[in-house]
Design a protein around this motif. Structure first.
Motif, short mmCIF file in Angstrom:
data_model
loop_
_atom_site.label_atom_id
_atom_site.label_comp_id
_atom_site.label_asym_id
_atom_site.label_seq_id
_atom_site.Cartn_x
_atom_site.Cartn_y
_atom_site.Cartn_z
N HIS A 89 0.29 4.31 0.52
CA HIS A 89 0.01 5.38 1.48
C HIS A 89 0.34 4.98 2.90
CE1 HIS A 89 -3.41 2.75 1.33
NE2 HIS A 89 -3.88 3.24 2.44
N GLN A 133 -3.68 -4.40 -5.15
CA GLN A 133 -3.82 -3.95 -3.76
C GLN A 133 -5.12 -4.44 -3.13
OE1 GLN A 133 -3.29 0.23 -3.12
NE2 GLN A 133 -1.57 0.30 -4.52
N PHE A 155 0.84 -1.19 0.00
CA PHE A 155 0.00 0.00 0.00
C PHE A 155 0.88 1.25 0.00
CE2 PHE A 155 -2.54 -3.19 2.44
CZ PHE A 155 -3.37 -3.51 1.38
N ALA A 188 -5.31 -6.92 0.01
CA ALA A 188 -6.04 -6.59 1.24
C ALA A 188 -6.98 -7.72 1.63
CB ALA A 188 -6.80 -5.28 1.06
N PRO A 222 -7.99 6.63 1.86
CA PRO A 222 -6.76 7.39 2.05
C PRO A 222 -6.02 7.64 0.74
CG PRO A 222 -6.82 5.49 3.52
CD PRO A 222 -7.98 5.35 2.59
N GLN A 223 -6.20 6.77 -0.24
CA GLN A 223 -5.49 6.98 -1.50
C GLN A 223 -6.20 7.96 -2.42
OE1 GLN A 223 -3.14 3.89 -3.40
NE2 GLN A 223 -4.11 2.42 -2.04
N LEU A 266 -12.27 1.87 3.74
CA LEU A 266 -11.80 2.82 4.76
C LEU A 266 -10.28 2.95 4.81
CD1 LEU A 266 -13.06 4.50 7.12
CD2 LEU A 266 -12.43 2.61 8.61
N ARG A 267 -9.58 1.84 4.67
CA ARG A 267 -8.14 1.89 4.89
C ARG A 267 -7.31 1.85 3.61
NH1 ARG A 267 -5.41 0.19 9.43
NH2 ARG A 267 -3.97 1.53 8.35
N VAL A 268 -7.87 1.31 2.53
CA VAL A 268 -7.07 1.21 1.30
C VAL A 268 -7.50 2.26 0.28
CG1 VAL A 268 -6.34 -0.30 -0.60
CG2 VAL A 268 -6.70 -1.25 1.69
N TRP A 299 -15.65 -3.09 3.92
CA TRP A 299 -15.59 -1.82 4.66
C TRP A 299 -14.14 -1.44 4.95
CZ3 TRP A 299 -17.26 2.66 5.73
CH2 TRP A 299 -16.94 3.31 6.92
N HIS A 300 -13.34 -2.43 5.42
CA HIS A 300 -11.92 -2.15 5.69
C HIS A 300 -11.21 -1.67 4.44
CE1 HIS A 300 -12.10 -5.24 9.16
NE2 HIS A 300 -12.15 -4.02 9.65
N PRO A 328 2.66 13.06 2.08
CA PRO A 328 4.00 13.06 1.47
C PRO A 328 4.19 11.89 0.50
CG PRO A 328 4.09 12.37 3.77
CD PRO A 328 2.70 12.89 3.53
N TRP A 329 3.54 10.77 0.80
CA TRP A 329 3.71 9.59 -0.07
C TRP A 329 3.13 9.85 -1.45
CZ3 TRP A 329 -0.90 7.95 -1.93
CH2 TRP A 329 -2.02 8.34 -1.22
N HIS A 382 7.43 4.33 -1.85
CA HIS A 382 8.14 5.00 -2.96
C HIS A 382 9.57 5.36 -2.62
CE1 HIS A 382 6.97 8.85 -0.95
NE2 HIS A 382 8.08 9.28 -1.49
#
Lengths: 268, 275
Positions: A87, B169, A85, B173, B190-191, B185-187, B181-182, B266-267, A139
């Protein structure tokens, strides 16, 4: 009772037969490397083990249970790319599995539970040699380090089968050697059952306990899609001669050329 | 042997100087033209002198309005900023909610995606009268115009970004034990949030357009309202400073979003070429 049993497994897409009547059994703790010409169903086979594809006929049993038709915790996977992942930091990537297992609403852990999960994750990160990079984002890591991370991420779930889809295909030869060592070490340490696809036949002879070669048994030049591939060689690794190696190499390149010709014909 | 033109990079001070130059030239040209016109006709209103700008700004922004007892410029700014901030926040939230739901869940996508595509094709200005009829002439209609103008774009963009999260991804997961839901919410979320910020930045131009249009038609204060009001008196000395102020606000808005995104994700910015 075998650990994994394949019974008459076939896979076709419309007219195109990809795999034909696979029958085989695998015991717990085996490390199977799969080689084959391109388009010979290696990846399709791995996807069936993973659960993103289901066999058109026949079934694959894991300890006498049919595999579930979607990916689940029984099977871990490392793809050639994109399986971490972006992020999340290294630590968060490994922690993820622990968090979703214990927190169904938020998918995050706090306090003592988090601390405990962190410890387990950190020791996993150490096992793949990424301790120095635990707070970095993917990254910022090299290709080899990303694959180490992907392995750590899967292993923390202790999957019953670990699937590796050309995991080192994109890496430099030197780094690939380090990765071989790592995989062999982890395989012994965690007593894993591994299926690994590779297009590097030498890798197949070096790693693991068994080598499977996927190839077409019959080939009709007028109907290239009529026959699917099957496992043409099933060899114990370490006990075979250089002659066999050459033979396989030749057969595969023949199939590859045949397919290339077909491709060119259909393109032209 | 000099290098090719495409390989020559200006140094930082040169770059700054070169960047400022066109602005200075524009101002110089304006001042010359204004000077010429005012020489011919001292009461010309088209290109006012800098001193008239200063007077107008003083009057609008730094002295109380005789009728209302407030500072009109700041009143206008506050009400316009309120409208655009509320509308953009609502749109971003709708965009994220529906975009992610559409992108992640095929059953929702099958139901909503054609509808959203159809709605996004309606020209928002064409239904402005409907909004005024339904929501009245108050704040709600203006906010709704902006929302209707940019939310469908944001939804479609977020849906696309969600679909672009690599399948590897999502599969990974699932093998790690995550449920739907996970994964959302988490993958996924945020992206797509940093991508939401870039789409919001892109849609700010349209947001301002709809804001000014709505204010021009029915309002009692606001930056767009003021410009259209003083147009009747050819008051270029007020219109031009307002336009520059709106431009500046738009720039600040965009800049803040960009910096916030770089700080928080930052990522995301580390693996991208900056625009």
């Amino acid at each position: 009772m075998p650990y994994i049993a394949m019974k008459n497994v076939s896979k076709e897409y419309g007219d195109q037969v990809v795999l034909e009547r696979l029958n085989n059994r695998v015991e717990q703790g085996e490390f199977i490397t799969i080689v084959g010409a391109s388009g010979c169903g290696k990846t399709t086979f791995l996807k069936m083990l993973l659960g993103t594809e289901v066999p058109s006929r026949g079934q694959i049993l894991l300890e006498n249970q049919t595999l579930s038709p979607e990916p689940d915790e029984n099977r871990g996977i490392v793809f050639q790319r994109y399986s971490v992942f972006p992020h999340m930091t290294v630590l968060q990537n490994v922690l993820f599995a622990k968090e979703v297992a214990q927190s169904s609403l938020l998918g995050r852990l706090f306090g003592a539970k988090r601390k405990q999960a962190m410890e387990q994750s950190l020791s996993m990160i150490e096992a793949v040699g990424l301790s120095h990079a635990q707070n970095k984002y993917p990254h910022e890591l090299s290709g080899g380090m990303q694959q180490r991370l992907a392995i750590a991420q899967s292993l923390i779930k202790k999957p019953r089968i670990l699937l590796l889809d050309e995991p080192f295909g994109a890496l430099d030869p030197g780094i690939r050697k380090d990765m071989h060592k790592l995989v062999l070490k982890l395989w012994r340490q965690y007593k894993l059952t591994i299926f690994m696809i590779t297009h590097d036949i030498k890798e197949g002879f070096y790693l693991g306990t068994r080598l499977w070669v996927f190839d077409k048994i019959r080939n009709d030049p007028h109907a290239p899609n009529a026959y699917g591939a099957a496992i043409t060689y099933d060899l114990p690794v370490g006990a075979c001669e250089a002659k066999v190696f050459q033979e396989i190499d030749q057969n595969l390149s023949k199939t590859n050329t045949a397919q290339k010709n077909i491709g060119e014909q259909s393109n032209g | 042997m000099p290098r090719r033109l495409i390989n020559r990079q200006p140094s930082k001070p040169t770059r700054v100087a070169l960047g400022i130059l066109p602005f200075l030239m524009l101002i110089a040209i304006y001042m010359m033209a204004s000077h010429q016109r005012l020489l011919e006709n001292p009461s010309d209103k088209l290109l006012p002198a800098m001193s008239s700008f200063a007077n107008s700004i003083e009057r609008m922004a730094f002295s109380e309005n005789q009728r209302t007892g407030t500072y009109l410029f700041w009143d206008d700014t506050v009400s316009s900023m309120q409208r655009i901030c509320i509308a953009v926040s609502i749109s971003a939230f709708i965009g994220l909610l529906f975009g992610v739901a559409n992108g992640a869940i095929p059953y929702i996508r099958a139901k909503l995606s054609p509808l959203i595509t159809a709605i996004s094709l309606i020209p928002p200005m064409a239904i402005l009268p409907i909004l005024f009829i339904v929501f009245g002439l108050g704040e709600l209609a203006k906010v709704m115009l902006i929302v209707i103008g940019i939310a469908p774009f944001l939804i479609r963009d977020m849906q696309q970004r969600t679909l672009e999260v690599p399948a590897e991804q999502i599969i990974k997961a699932q093998t790690l034990g995550a449920n739907s839901w996970h994964i959302i919410l988490r993958v996924i979320v945020p992206q797509v949030v940093p991508r939401l910020i870039s789409s919001v930045r892109l849609s700010l131009g349209s947001a301002w357009l709809f804001l000014i249009a709505a204010e021009a038609i029915a309002s009692t204060e606001g930056l767009g309202y003021r410009i259209f009001l003083v147009r009747r008196y050819l008051a270029m000395d007020i219109i031009l400073p307002y336009v520059i102020w709106i431009t500046f606000l738009a720039f600040v808005f965009d800049f803040v979003l960009k910096k916030t995104s770089q700080k928080l994700f930052p990522w995301f910015h580390g693996s991208l070429k900056e625009s």
